[in-house]
Write a protein that holds these residues in place. Sequence first.
Motif, PDB file in Angstrom:
ATOM      1  N   UNK A  54      47.797  35.219  36.841  1.00  0.00           N
ATOM      2  CA  UNK A  54      48.579  35.692  37.986  1.00  0.00           C
ATOM      3  C   UNK A  54      49.040  34.509  38.855  1.00  0.00           C
ATOM      4  N   UNK A  55      48.125  33.594  39.125  1.00  0.00           N
ATOM      5  CA  UNK A  55      48.463  32.436  39.958  1.00  0.00           C
ATOM      6  C   UNK A  55      49.423  31.508  39.233  1.00  0.00           C
ATOM      7  N   UNK A  56      49.145  31.282  37.971  1.00  0.00           N
ATOM      8  CA  UNK A  56      49.926  30.352  37.165  1.00  0.00           C
ATOM      9  C   UNK A  56      51.380  30.798  37.037  1.00  0.00           C
ATOM     10  N   UNK A  57      51.579  32.123  36.908  1.00  0.00           N
ATOM     11  CA  UNK A  57      52.945  32.629  36.740  1.00  0.00           C
ATOM     12  C   UNK A  57      53.524  33.109  38.072  1.00  0.00           C
ATOM     13  N   UNK A  58      52.903  32.728  39.167  1.00  0.00           N
ATOM     14  CA  UNK A  58      53.342  33.142  40.515  1.00  0.00           C
ATOM     15  C   UNK A  58      53.499  34.652  40.643  1.00  0.00           C
ATOM     16  N   UNK A  59      52.584  35.373  40.060  1.00  0.00           N
ATOM     17  CA  UNK A  59      52.597  36.821  40.198  1.00  0.00           C
ATOM     18  C   UNK A  59      53.573  37.530  39.268  1.00  0.00           C
ATOM     19  N   UNK A  60      54.210  36.770  38.369  1.00  0.00           N
ATOM     20  CA  UNK A  60      55.136  37.408  37.435  1.00  0.00           C
ATOM     21  C   UNK A  60      54.365  38.271  36.439  1.00  0.00           C
ATOM     22  N   UNK A  61      53.218  37.776  35.997  1.00  0.00           N
ATOM     23  CA  UNK A  61      52.421  38.549  35.052  1.00  0.00           C
ATOM     24  C   UNK A  61      51.090  38.927  35.693  1.00  0.00           C
ATOM     25  N   UNK A  62      50.927  40.206  35.957  1.00  0.00           N
ATOM     26  CA  UNK A  62      49.653  40.701  36.456  1.00  0.00           C
ATOM     27  C   UNK A  62      49.031  41.528  35.332  1.00  0.00           C
ATOM     28  N   UNK A  63      47.999  41.001  34.717  1.00  0.00           N
ATOM     29  CA  UNK A  63      47.394  41.692  33.576  1.00  0.00           C
ATOM     30  C   UNK A  63      46.491  42.817  34.047  1.00  0.00           C
ATOM     31  N   UNK A  64      46.631  43.978  33.421  1.00  0.00           N
ATOM     32  CA  UNK A  64      45.725  45.082  33.722  1.00  0.00           C
ATOM     33  C   UNK A  64      44.391  44.810  33.038  1.00  0.00           C
ATOM     34  N   UNK A  65      43.311  45.323  33.619  1.00  0.00           N
ATOM     35  CA  UNK A  65      42.020  44.988  33.020  1.00  0.00           C
ATOM     36  C   UNK A  65      41.821  45.668  31.668  1.00  0.00           C
ATOM     37  N   UNK A  66      42.469  46.810  31.459  1.00  0.00           N
ATOM     38  CA  UNK A  66      42.390  47.473  30.154  1.00  0.00           C
ATOM     39  C   UNK A  66      43.086  46.643  29.086  1.00  0.00           C
ATOM     40  N   UNK A  67      44.226  46.045  29.482  1.00  0.00           N
ATOM     41  CA  UNK A  67      44.964  45.182  28.562  1.00  0.00           C
ATOM     42  C   UNK A  67      44.127  43.968  28.189  1.00  0.00           C
ATOM     43  N   UNK A  68      43.511  43.352  29.202  1.00  0.00           N
ATOM     44  CA  UNK A  68      42.641  42.188  28.962  1.00  0.00           C
ATOM     45  C   UNK A  68      41.516  42.575  27.996  1.00  0.00           C
ATOM     46  N   UNK A  69      40.879  43.705  28.271  1.00  0.00           N
ATOM     47  CA  UNK A  69      39.733  44.122  27.449  1.00  0.00           C
ATOM     48  C   UNK A  69      40.140  44.334  25.991  1.00  0.00           C
ATOM     49  N   UNK A  70      41.261  45.049  25.784  1.00  0.00           N
ATOM     50  CA  UNK A  70      41.653  45.315  24.394  1.00  0.00           C
ATOM     51  C   UNK A  70      42.146  44.045  23.698  1.00  0.00           C
TER      52      UNK A  70
END
Lengths: 417, 109
Positions: free
Chosen positions: B36-52
Amino acid sequence: MKTKWRLFWSYDVIKTQEWLSDQSNKGLSLVGFNPKLRTFKFERTDQQNIQYMIIYDKKSNGCPKKYIEDNDFEEITHSKNYYILKQLNENPKFYPSYEALLNKNAKLKYIVGNILLFVSLIYFLIFTALLSSILSGSFSIEWGGWDSPEMTYTTQEIIYGIINAIIFYSTLLIILFSPFWMIYTYFKLNSTNKTLEKLCGNTRLIKFTLPTDKIIDKSTLNSYKKQGQIIKKTKIGWFYAPDIAVKWLEKMEEEGFNLLSMSNLGNSFYFIKGEPKKVKYHVDFQIKKNANYLSINEENGWKLFFTSLTRYFAITVWSKEYEIDIPEFYSNIEDEVSHAKKFMITYASIYIFLGIIYASVSTLFGYTIWTIIPEYGINGLLISIPIIFMLSTLLYFYYAIKVVSYYRRVMKGINNE
Amino acid sequence: MAKSIESYMPLSETAYYILLSLKIPRHGYGIIKYVEEFTNGRIVLGSGTIYTTLGKMKKSEFITIYQDQDRKTIYTLTSKGEKLLELEVKRIKKIYEDTLKVEGILNEN
């Protein structure tokens, strides 16, 4: 060189690790092991205090390298997919994970548990059938001796006899002891898996299906009830249309009914009259919940309300409050689609399968009863059996249709975006 | 037989950023914050997406897990994962170069 045998060493690896350390205190340090024969080989050395770690790793070919690189652990021996490591540093930065071992043991527990359930159901049916037939007098046991045969045998007959006896008695032993083994396995793993879960980072306290901080005790519930602040809503089978349930929960929050807790089976919701809030709900389905499933979502701000008892085919209810941007559990469409698809395929196949079985039982029963009616007349109890089976079949097909239409709604929503 | 690394390419944007963030071992939540920080908020990953996604990557041996001193799960790249990231970075650099070339040609006209 000394070899020691430890039968159920993998059911409680933490204890086995302690046992290995104890051996090192006695001057026996580990040099090798055979997981299949359940044997551990030791060498006589000076008394030392060695900390061991047993890990299971099916994936990496060779010992996972990280802890070796850090000089925190050293591989002592490995066999099949088990590795026994010696801890070199008092305070390692990284520890190997027990997760693969936990997954393996959890799978074993799940399979054994299901077999136990199935076997006990069959035993129960046989037992009640026997008992009722004995009580009604239609079945009696006759005790009698058998004729003593002539005592001359050829060698061939003797060998056949011995082989037959071995097969017979070993089958008998397996039949007699496998239930004990299964019961032991189930309960032992039930307790050791909890320890492993904690060591894998799952510190969430769950009582049955509810997180402990979301359980309201009876006296508080009653006092809320007296003041008329609490509303209980029961929705049986809402699981099969999770999107509709989510919309309903979000609407309740908007109207100022905040979800407080759910019932143990997940069919009832307790709301408390409060402030209107913007809350996003998500009902998640996982074929397998790993040890860090709950923590990864909770760290990201999702509040847990309910999670299935077993780690397989699990449904979990999550919520997150927001102000402007609606939080997404799945941040890309592919994940959303595959989540809905997994849910649909799993439940549709379970219910279609059950539906077909129940429909066949119902037809078979119905037909048998139909043929005996002329002889015995109409018996209300007998006729109710196929009817109950038929009604269950309809319910199962109804659930299957609900699940499929949920998937179609999700796909339609995505295509319209 | 195991699938070749190339058969996983091209990676989805989510998978690419997760792998990129794992150049340093991180917690699940750490990955989300970092991306999120690296892309200046362009990509906010959902935790379900991260988990899968992490689950899939673990299955195909691109990442592996450890436990830190607080027993929290940490994800890190395996050598296979490093190789995949390297190939993917090369591919994306090529795309970027090609894009610049085309833009250059267009600007000249």
